[in-house]
Each structure stands twice: as C-alpha cells, then as structure tokens.
Scaffold this motif. Sequence first.
Motif, PDB file in Angstrom:
ATOM      1  N   ALA A   5       0.840  -1.199   0.000  1.00 20.69           N
ATOM      2  CA  ALA A   5       0.000   0.000   0.000  1.00 20.69           C
ATOM      3  C   ALA A   5       0.873   1.245   0.000  1.00 20.69           C
ATOM      4  CB  ALA A   5      -0.922   0.007   1.210  1.00 20.69           C
ATOM      5  N   THR A   6       0.330   2.333  -0.548  1.00 30.50           N
ATOM      6  CA  THR A   6       1.015   3.627  -0.586  1.00 30.50           C
ATOM      7  C   THR A   6       0.112   4.684   0.047  1.00 30.50           C
ATOM      8  OG1 THR A   6       2.213   3.053  -2.612  1.00 30.50           O
ATOM      9  CG2 THR A   6       2.035   5.398  -2.066  1.00 30.50           C
ATOM     10  N   TYR A   7       0.680   5.487   0.945  1.00 29.56           N
ATOM     11  CA  TYR A   7      -0.053   6.529   1.664  1.00 29.56           C
ATOM     12  C   TYR A   7       0.581   7.878   1.352  1.00 29.56           C
ATOM     13  CZ  TYR A   7      -1.643   2.396   4.173  1.00 29.56           C
ATOM     14  OH  TYR A   7      -2.162   1.159   4.482  1.00 29.56           O
ATOM     15  N   GLU A   8      -0.266   8.900   1.226  1.00 31.25           N
ATOM     16  CA  GLU A   8       0.225  10.214   0.819  1.00 31.25           C
ATOM     17  C   GLU A   8      -0.319  11.313   1.728  1.00 31.25           C
ATOM     18  OE1 GLU A   8       0.446   9.264  -3.981  1.00 31.25           O
ATOM     19  OE2 GLU A   8      -1.408  10.048  -3.095  1.00 31.25           O
ATOM     20  N   ARG A   9       0.595  12.167   2.178  1.00 25.78           N
ATOM     21  CA  ARG A   9       0.251  13.336   2.991  1.00 25.78           C
ATOM     22  C   ARG A   9       0.711  14.587   2.264  1.00 25.78           C
ATOM     23  NH1 ARG A   9       3.236  15.706   8.391  1.00 25.78           N
ATOM     24  NH2 ARG A   9       2.011  17.611   8.485  1.00 25.78           N
ATOM     25  N   PRO A  10      -0.162  15.592   2.073  1.00 24.18           N
ATOM     26  CA  PRO A  10       0.244  16.821   1.384  1.00 24.18           C
ATOM     27  C   PRO A  10       0.957  17.775   2.337  1.00 24.18           C
ATOM     28  CG  PRO A  10      -2.024  17.034   2.070  1.00 24.18           C
ATOM     29  CD  PRO A  10      -1.570  15.649   2.512  1.00 24.18           C
ATOM     30  N   TYR A  11       1.420  18.889   1.794  1.00 21.62           N
ATOM     31  CA  TYR A  11       1.886  19.972   2.662  1.00 21.62           C
ATOM     32  C   TYR A  11       0.701  20.478   3.482  1.00 21.62           C
ATOM     33  CZ  TYR A  11       6.152  20.354  -0.186  1.00 21.62           C
ATOM     34  OH  TYR A  11       7.329  20.106  -0.825  1.00 21.62           O
ATOM     35  N   GLN A  12       0.945  20.704   4.760  1.00 21.92           N
ATOM     36  CA  GLN A  12      -0.101  21.236   5.636  1.00 21.92           C
ATOM     37  C   GLN A  12       0.514  22.345   6.492  1.00 21.92           C
ATOM     38  OE1 GLN A  12      -1.155  17.358   7.269  1.00 21.92           O
ATOM     39  NE2 GLN A  12      -3.147  17.458   6.260  1.00 21.92           N
ATOM     40  N   MET A  13      -0.288  23.362   6.762  1.00 20.05           N
ATOM     41  CA  MET A  13       0.250  24.539   7.463  1.00 20.05           C
ATOM     42  C   MET A  13      -0.191  24.576   8.920  1.00 20.05           C
ATOM     43  SD  MET A  13      -2.038  27.752   6.025  1.00 20.05           S
ATOM     44  CE  MET A  13      -1.586  27.525   4.303  1.00 20.05           C
ATOM     45  N   HIS A  14       0.507  25.395   9.691  1.00 23.38           N
ATOM     46  CA  HIS A  14       0.074  25.660  11.064  1.00 23.38           C
ATOM     47  C   HIS A  14      -1.229  26.434  11.043  1.00 23.38           C
ATOM     48  CE1 HIS A  14       4.486  25.280  11.202  1.00 23.38           C
ATOM     49  NE2 HIS A  14       4.317  24.758  12.403  1.00 23.38           N
ATOM     50  N   GLY A  15      -1.324  27.383  10.114  1.00 20.18           N
ATOM     51  CA  GLY A  15      -2.529  28.182   9.998  1.00 20.18           C
ATOM     52  C   GLY A  15      -2.878  28.898  11.292  1.00 20.18           C
ATOM     53  N   SER A  16      -1.887  29.444  11.961  1.00 20.29           N
ATOM     54  CA  SER A  16      -2.104  30.077  13.262  1.00 20.29           C
ATOM     55  C   SER A  16      -3.226  31.110  13.184  1.00 20.29           C
ATOM     56  CB  SER A  16      -0.818  30.745  13.744  1.00 20.29           C
ATOM     57  OG  SER A  16       0.209  29.785  13.886  1.00 20.29           O
ATOM     58  N   VAL A  72       5.362  10.587   1.340  1.00 24.11           N
ATOM     59  CA  VAL A  72       4.860   9.332   0.782  1.00 24.11           C
ATOM     60  C   VAL A  72       5.379   8.201   1.655  1.00 24.11           C
ATOM     61  CG1 VAL A  72       4.901   7.728  -1.171  1.00 24.11           C
ATOM     62  CG2 VAL A  72       4.768  10.199  -1.592  1.00 24.11           C
ATOM     63  N   VAL A  73       4.478   7.314   2.074  1.00 25.65           N
ATOM     64  CA  VAL A  73       4.859   6.171   2.894  1.00 25.65           C
ATOM     65  C   VAL A  73       4.339   4.901   2.221  1.00 25.65           C
ATOM     66  CG1 VAL A  73       4.798   5.105   5.186  1.00 25.65           C
ATOM     67  CG2 VAL A  73       4.651   7.597   4.958  1.00 25.65           C
ATOM     68  N   ASN A  92       7.716  -4.327   6.103  1.00 31.24           N
ATOM     69  CA  ASN A  92       8.618  -3.374   5.458  1.00 31.24           C
ATOM     70  C   ASN A  92       7.911  -2.036   5.303  1.00 31.24           C
ATOM     71  OD1 ASN A  92      11.214  -4.837   4.244  1.00 31.24           O
ATOM     72  ND2 ASN A  92       9.471  -6.240   4.128  1.00 31.24           N
ATOM     73  N   LEU A  93       8.591  -0.965   5.703  1.00 28.75           N
ATOM     74  CA  LEU A  93       8.051   0.385   5.525  1.00 28.75           C
ATOM     75  C   LEU A  93       9.146   1.273   4.961  1.00 28.75           C
ATOM     76  CD1 LEU A  93       5.739   2.415   7.838  1.00 28.75           C
ATOM     77  CD2 LEU A  93       7.868   3.463   7.038  1.00 28.75           C
ATOM     78  N   GLU A  94       8.805   2.021   3.911  1.00 33.16           N
ATOM     79  CA  GLU A  94       9.714   3.006   3.331  1.00 33.16           C
ATOM     80  C   GLU A  94       8.993   4.338   3.247  1.00 33.16           C
ATOM     81  OE1 GLU A  94      12.372   1.834   0.065  1.00 33.16           O
ATOM     82  OE2 GLU A  94      11.286  -0.077   0.038  1.00 33.16           O
ATOM     83  N   LEU A  95       9.706   5.422   3.534  1.00 37.30           N
ATOM     84  CA  LEU A  95       9.076   6.740   3.498  1.00 37.30           C
ATOM     85  C   LEU A  95       9.945   7.723   2.740  1.00 37.30           C
ATOM     86  CD1 LEU A  95      10.347   9.033   5.839  1.00 37.30           C
ATOM     87  CD2 LEU A  95       9.817   7.019   7.220  1.00 37.30           C
ATOM     88  N   TRP A  96       9.279   8.662   2.081  1.00 41.12           N
ATOM     89  CA  TRP A  96       9.933   9.737   1.348  1.00 41.12           C
ATOM     90  C   TRP A  96       9.450  11.054   1.926  1.00 41.12           C
ATOM     91  CZ3 TRP A  96       8.712   5.081  -0.483  1.00 41.12           C
ATOM     92  CH2 TRP A  96       9.602   4.420  -1.340  1.00 41.12           C
ATOM     93  N   SER A  97      10.380  11.915   2.292  1.00 43.45           N
ATOM     94  CA  SER A  97       9.991  13.165   2.931  1.00 43.45           C
ATOM     95  C   SER A  97      11.076  14.217   2.789  1.00 43.45           C
ATOM     96  CB  SER A  97       9.708  12.929   4.421  1.00 43.45           C
ATOM     97  OG  SER A  97       9.398  14.146   5.085  1.00 43.45           O
ATOM     98  N   ALA A 101      -0.030   5.546   8.220  1.00 40.96           N
ATOM     99  CA  ALA A 101       0.288   4.428   7.330  1.00 40.96           C
ATOM    100  C   ALA A 101       0.340   3.101   8.095  1.00 40.96           C
ATOM    101  CB  ALA A 101       1.615   4.689   6.626  1.00 40.96           C
ATOM    102  N   ILE A 102       1.006   3.092   9.237  1.00 40.50           N
ATOM    103  CA  ILE A 102       1.146   1.857  10.015  1.00 40.50           C
ATOM    104  C   ILE A 102      -0.204   1.350  10.489  1.00 40.50           C
ATOM    105  CG2 ILE A 102       2.025   0.902  12.191  1.00 40.50           C
ATOM    106  CD1 ILE A 102       4.464   2.786  11.838  1.00 40.50           C
ATOM    107  N   GLU A 103      -0.996   2.228  11.075  1.00 42.99           N
ATOM    108  CA  GLU A 103      -2.269   1.803  11.657  1.00 42.99           C
ATOM    109  C   GLU A 103      -3.330   1.518  10.602  1.00 42.99           C
ATOM    110  OE1 GLU A 103      -3.150   1.350  15.279  1.00 42.99           O
ATOM    111  OE2 GLU A 103      -1.087   0.849  14.770  1.00 42.99           O
ATOM    112  N   SER A 104      -3.244   2.192   9.446  1.00 44.52           N
ATOM    113  CA  SER A 104      -4.142   1.848   8.340  1.00 44.52           C
ATOM    114  C   SER A 104      -3.802   0.472   7.793  1.00 44.52           C
ATOM    115  CB  SER A 104      -4.043   2.902   7.231  1.00 44.52           C
ATOM    116  OG  SER A 104      -4.478   4.162   7.672  1.00 44.52           O
ATOM    117  N   THR A 105      -2.500   0.179   7.700  1.00 44.54           N
ATOM    118  CA  THR A 105      -2.068  -1.143   7.227  1.00 44.54           C
ATOM    119  C   THR A 105      -2.484  -2.228   8.206  1.00 44.54           C
ATOM    120  OG1 THR A 105      -0.183  -0.183   6.034  1.00 44.54           O
ATOM    121  CG2 THR A 105      -0.058  -2.526   6.590  1.00 44.54           C
TER     122      THR A 105
END
Length: 743
Positions: free
Chosen positions: A327-338, A436-437, A453-458, A538-542
Amino acid sequence: MAQQFRLNRRDLIRAGGFLTLSFGIAGNRSHATAAEAVKLPGDLEDTPLLSAWIRIDADETVALMIGKVELGQGAVTAVAQVCADELDIDLKRLRTISGDTALVPNEGVTAGSQSMPNCASAVKQAAAEVRHILLQLAAEKLKAPISSLKVEDGTISGEGESKITYWELVTGRELERKATGKVKPKDVADYKYIGTSVPRLDIPAIMTGQALYIQERRPDGMVHGAVVRPPTYKAKLKKVDTSKVGNMPGVLKVVRNGSFLGIIASRQDQAYDASSALAKVAEWDVENDLPGDEGIFDWLLSAPTRDEEIMNETAGAPHTPSRVFEATYERPYQMHGSIGPSAAIATLSDGGMLTIQTHSQSVFETAKAIARMLGLDPAKVRCQHIPGSGCYGHNLADDAAADAALLAMEIPGKPVRLQYTRPQEHKWEPYGSAMVVKTRVGVDDRGDVLTWNLELWSTPHGTRPDGEPGNLLSARYLAKPFAMPMPKNGGPPNYAADRNAIALYDFPAQRVVTHFISEMPLRVSSTRSLGAYANVFAIESTMDALAHAAGADPVEYRLRFLKEERARDVLKSAAQKFGWDQWRKSEGRGRGIGFARYKNLAAMTAVAIEVEVNRKNGRIRLIRVVAANDSGQTISPDGITNQIEGGVIQSLSWTLKEEVRFDKTSVLSEDWKSYSYPILTFEEVPPIDVTLINRPGEPFLGTGEAAQGPTAAALGNAVFDATGVRFRRIPFTPKRILAGLKA
C-alpha cells in the motif's frame, strides 16, 4: 530507546537585586569526581546550579525560572505544580519566569513534547534539593534534627513554638550550589498539586481580556512595521522607486536591504498601506519551477534522496509468507494556519541592547541567529517569550522577530511592532512536509505478520533558526544574504521525518528505510508531531487492512503483536470506553481505531472514532471520538485531557480538509476559504471522551503531540468500515470520497 534527545545548551543566568544573586555559567562536568558524577534528570544535567532555577525572594514569594515556554499546552502551570509540591509552598506564592534569555536556564526549544520529561523532571529534583537545603539551614537555626521538622507553605516548624520561614533562612548565596541528584523527591502520597487539575495560570488574563498575547501588546512610544515579501521564494528585487511611498501619511522610513523591503510608520494601517503601495512598484525576477500540489508525490518519489535503513531485524522470520500486501499513503503539505498572524516587538536601546518580545518556541536559538544576522554581540540580543495567539510548531514567529529586529535597528529608542497579514502568514510560513509512505507486509495462512517493510519519502521537518541566520526568511534576501544551511534529518530516538516509522508491534521481522530529501519545493519545518502523523497513519491503516483481510477484529489483531503491557492497557481502555464489543453496524456508519506511543518513548494514545459517510455527496460526519492515554505520572489531568482533545481536533481538521495549494510559481492558499485552506469548524467538532491512565511514580511523559497519528488512522479506518473503500491520500475531501466510491 531510553536515551533522551539532547540539545546544546548555553547556560547564562543573570538575576540581580534579589536575596539570591546568581551568575550561572555552564561548566564542563567532565571534571567532576566519581562521587559527584550522578546523572541529573532532564535539563538539570546541563544547568545544575540550583539558583538558576529557584529564587527565594524578599517579598515572601518564590521565583521559578524555566527555559520552556507556554504555547497553550499548559506546561508552565504543570511545572509550577511540581515546584510548589516539592518546595511545600502554596501555588499562589510561586512566580514563574519563562523564556527570557537574560534570566532563565537555556532549555533549548519548547518542542517535541519534551517539557514534562525534561523541564518538569529537572524542576522536581531542583526543588527537592532546595527544600533539603532549607531544612538543613532550619535544623541549625532551630537546633533540631531534620526528621523532626515540618514544612507548610514555606514555614518550617520544630518542636513547641519554634519556627522559621524560607525567607528568613535565605539571606545571601545559600542556594548557590549545584544539584547533587542524591536528594530523594517526596513520596507520591504527599503531593498536594501533582495529580490534580489546577486552573492554568494564564486563564484569568485570557478570560478577562488582558493583553496576554504578543498580538495585543501596545508599549508606549510604539511604531509599526510591515514588510513586502517577494512574489515567490526565489524571486530577486530588480528595482523599486521608494520616493512616493516615503511621502505617504505616517511613513517614518522606507527600508531597503538587498531584496528585503520594509516600512516603519506611526500607525499599523499606515504601515500596511505603504507596504501595499511599495509592493506595486517593486519589480522582481521570478522563477517558475515548482511541481504543483498535484505533482508533489511524483516529485518526492523521483527526487534525489539520502537513504538510511533505520531498522532491519529480519532474523525472526520463520518462513516464506503465503500472501503479501502492499500500500502507498500520501500526505500533502499542511500549514500551522495560526489563528493570530505572527507578530513581534523589537526595541534597540540607546545603549545598543536589542530586546525582542516574541512568541518563538526557540528564544535562545532565535536570539543567536538574529545577532549573527545583524552582526551584533550575542550578549546584546535578548529575547523575551510572550505567548502568541496560535503557535504550535515552527511557524512565522521567528521570522517576525527577525523582521521586527531589522526595522528596529533603523529607529533606535522606539519599540517597533510588526504583525504579518493573513496572506503573509499562510503563504510564507514553514509547512509540514509532504510525505509518501509505502508498506509491504508478508503474512502467514492465518493472516499474522511475518515480514514488515516500511519506506518513506519526505523533505525536512526541522529548519528552525538553531542559531543559523539562513533559516530566518528575510536573512536570505539581504544585500549580504545568508544561505540556508543544508537541512538534516533527526536521528534516534526522536527522529524527524521517520518519527514513529518503526512500528511498536512485535513482528518477527521488521525493516524501515528513510528516503530523506533535502531539497524543498516549499518551505517546511516542524509541525505538530513531525513525521509521526503520516507514519502512524500508514502503520495503523495497514494494520487495520491486515485485520480485515484476516477476518479478525481490529483490536484483537493489534493485541496479537502488542506486547508492552501499558500499551495494551491503553488500547483496551479506548476500546472498552468506546463500547467496541457492543457496537453494531448500521447503514453508512463505521468505526475505526488507531494506536501509537509517540516517538516510541513518550505518551501512549489510542483513539476510536465513529463516522457516517454520505454516499451521495461524499461528506464525512464525525459522530464521536473516544481516546485513552498513558502519560506516566499525571501532573494535571485537565492539562493532559486538553492536549489530547486539541490534538484530536487538529488531526481531524488535517485529515478531512487541510492541503496547501500551489502552482508552478507560488503558494495559492492565503485564507480560510473552501478553495484555499479550509479548516474544521466548531459545528463539525464531535464529542470527545478522554480516559487517562495515571501511573504514579513513573516518569513524566510528553503528551502534546501524541494524538495526531492515531486520530488520522482511526478516521481512515472508520471511513473504510463505513464504505468498504480504503482511502490512503490525505485529506479525505468529499470529492476524493466520491471518486473512491465510484472507482
């Protein structure tokens, strides 16, 4: 994994005009004798001088001086509770000074949920040793054995009518001693404040409308600053005519330094008007090389990386898996948005001392970076922490401090107040990195994990100033610019991009690889929980997908591999409070659960969520949330509960709505509108029920970032349970839900 992450400290304590006059200079403890070489708890190890932390003042109060600061997490109140209990004084007698670089111990950055394990534990030991010293002094004065003395609110009583107070005992340098680590703190049963929900010390000012936040401060003689940002990250100023802007009403000075443009004016509206006018006449060289928000995940997978295998335990795999899940999981850029745009007030005194009031979480490092940027002696730059209206992670607070300082240098003797606009805050803050995880799991015939096995790109998760001017935004645009230092990924045990990437479950074989990308299409740094949010998702969804594939209950399946008893207690507690075994499925509704121990060494949190998914419009309705938490010994139940609730709400907002939009030139998200950067609204927040597991006598564990990952996973798992479709790209917008249901 028990080793605590350490930051370099600078220990310079100045406190004058009180009963205890102390100058605490950090010393090299390598010269200590074997008898003295006792490992001190938390930040006391780096600043062992007791008078650096606690001062007995002449007005019958006690001053507690700490380097950690208040961000709304309740940490200052919790540490004060610890100090009051160990000193045996009423909490009302305690005055807390935090985050003033001229007065308090350098405890590094207030981040990573380290205030309780590092600061509270240090104060606990320091206060215990101060109390012991005072008892020794009282025993001499009262001519009585220490064992016969009792303390109540700073008054020590002996036999009969004999008594003496802390304030009578401390008349000079009595506390000018280093901690020994040999004094035993009080027994748990003797605490008055620890374990109780004391009202937060800052609440009265908030509730009565006092000028608590930096955004509200208006010092006498103040002028206002504003800056003009380039149209893009790499743009350079070609030319600008400042003559007309300089003659606008209220404008005191137009500042240009390379590609940095600023305004100083008498009123804020005048500063904003002048900066808008200046922006219109500035001409820039603009680059056009961003991948865009739709192309970011392909970019991450193709970018040059520094690869590191952070775990490889494969010897336990008994045989070849019968089935493999990927499986592949994706997280976008997210801001603090103070909620409150970042602000600061800087004043250059006639004597050349630059004082900056800031809501930075890294006052010591930021002061050093600003000093280097301006070419000043570091001793001439003082940062004083003032709470900010919305700050949790590395937002624009440090940049506001730097910009206010740049402008203050142009108008000595005047406090310069600078507050960014909403578009500036949204478009220029350092975001949480896109990630990307990928998981690849082999199971046996029963569905149990054999190989994980888990690989992540960040891209990076930490670009705080850390004494480096190049991490201050405007420093890069000066005539003599400071280059941004090469970003690094944090190592064990806290990690950064790979925080919580090592699953806590006991698998026969586990391998984890980090593909770290130092290049940054968008500016990024620390947001709440760093990489743990995406990694736990990613871990808990898997794990949930594996449980369903095995025909197993998701809670029971996790317990097969979760061996740590306290972790098992948290998971079972959340399930029980939720009514997991009694829950019955209905049309459109689903339940999900997620678990993690933050950084695999801090607080343990499990979150269970019930949702309803509308198949016609793709909207997800949050029905209820239940969470269970173990933070070791509980200092403030209400404080921990607030942190879990706040973390749940923020994570729900991230996972349902938040994604930074950008094209090939610049960031497009500049407000709260639905097409720009929407966040969860009040009416969308579900009921949240938090159960705390107190562990009296156990170490304090950090809680502030423990709920982010488990909440995202629980939400994703609940949506799957309601729809039968697994969504792996965050956020779960109605558009994506509808597309998934139709696929």
